[in-house]
Design an enzyme around this catalytic site. Sequence first.
Site, short mmCIF file in Angstrom:
data_model
loop_
_atom_site.label_atom_id
_atom_site.label_comp_id
_atom_site.label_asym_id
_atom_site.label_seq_id
_atom_site.Cartn_x
_atom_site.Cartn_y
_atom_site.Cartn_z
N LYS A 172 15.32 14.66 -14.90
CA LYS A 172 15.24 14.11 -13.55
C LYS A 172 16.44 14.59 -12.76
O LYS A 172 17.54 14.78 -13.32
CB LYS A 172 15.27 12.57 -13.62
CG LYS A 172 14.59 11.89 -12.48
CD LYS A 172 13.10 11.81 -12.68
CE LYS A 172 12.40 11.18 -11.51
NZ LYS A 172 10.96 11.06 -11.71
N GLY B 67 0.18 -3.98 -3.78
CA GLY B 67 0.71 -2.72 -3.23
C GLY B 67 -0.40 -1.76 -2.87
O GLY B 67 -1.18 -1.35 -3.72
N GLY C 96 0.09 1.26 -1.28
CA GLY C 96 0.73 2.53 -0.90
C GLY C 96 -0.13 3.69 -1.38
O GLY C 96 -1.36 3.57 -1.51
N VAL D 13 -0.57 5.20 -4.34
CA VAL D 13 -1.37 5.00 -5.55
C VAL D 13 -2.33 3.83 -5.37
O VAL D 13 -3.52 3.93 -5.69
CB VAL D 13 -0.47 4.75 -6.79
CG1 VAL D 13 -1.32 4.52 -8.03
CG2 VAL D 13 0.47 5.92 -7.02
#
Length: 350
Positions: A80, A181, A183, A185
Amino acid sequence: MTVWQELDKDGFEQFIWCRDQESGLRAFIAIHNTKRGPALGGCRLWPYASEEDAVADAMRLARSMTYKAAAAGLAYGGGKAVVIGRADDPRNEQQFEALGRFIERLGGSYWTGVDVGTTTAHMDAVARFTSYVTDMTGSLGGTDDWTADMTAYGLLHGMKATAKRIYGTDRLHGLTIAVQGLGKVGWALCRYLHREGARLMVTDLSMRLVEQAVLQFQALPIAADRIYDVPCHIWAPCALGGILNLSTIDRLQCRIVAGSANNQMASPQQLHLEALQQKGIVYAPDYIVNAGGIIATAAELDGDGPRRIRSRVKRIAHTLEEVYHLSEAEGITTAAAADRIAEHALHSYE
Ligand code: NAD
């Protein structure tokens, strides 16, 4: 414990501090494990309060990418990058070009891509100086919301596999699914679930998104703080992590928790995993069920087209079946079973 001791304890291979005076870039690249192949993991852009916070985040995220990729059977490892900064900084372009130069020097042991705070435009800047980058303009991952769509697609198949185990059929038609949620996804998931004939209960901090879901999916709107209380078959956390603690678990009225959010359990994780298990709720481990995005990215790097990519993402259902089987056979939580599968994939890889 010093940061070096922590890196050593967690088996990190490489940790790089990237500083570019001219653009003001301050970033870290964490390469956790490359045993199965080059480390894959997006780049997060975040105004971290301190360098220590950025280091801790890079380590946590890189380590979980190793487990996610290994459990999904990918020939990639975990890494990452985190950039300390803001998306509205006018020097962003130069900073990401500088990051591209650092990534190029790693010679392909780390591939970056989009994550929280970064967009295709950031990856375009990285790509001017290295080819070890995904999600640029012109790639599948550079298409609006494609990665999130693949994450939702994997989640859909994870839900089907779990429903089969609990309800004896993988048909989601008529099941009630609560989605926290809406958003990238959560929205794509609702679209898939609506097509399957599931009944949706939805919440988001944005009333606009909730109203749109009511219109488009005939979803039932739920206040953000009441979503834990709704009776449903599947509860799908697709917003933030850390939402499941003793008090929220006590309120849940579902048989299955399966969502895209990373690190859904509050700390200490084990306590909350056991609380879910004691309530008879089956938990689909987050990094197994939300791996659709990374599977799709890896498949694109392998040269697969959209059809083959979908079929690879769909295999999340089989991985989950393995997780449930092992969890039952060994009397361990599903999260512990997922870790065992990932660790086995990591250690047995030649
Ligand atoms: P997003 O930022 O597009 O959407 C998150 C949504 O959650 C927003 O609409 C926000 O308003 C809403 N939200 C935040 N707090 C809330 C609350 N308390 N109650 C209700 N709604 C709330 O993020 P995303 O890309 O859709 O990702 C969702 C989750 O899935 C994140 O945890 C992310 O780390 C994880 N994830 C995403 C991907 C991907 O491909 N995008 C892949 C793996 C995991």
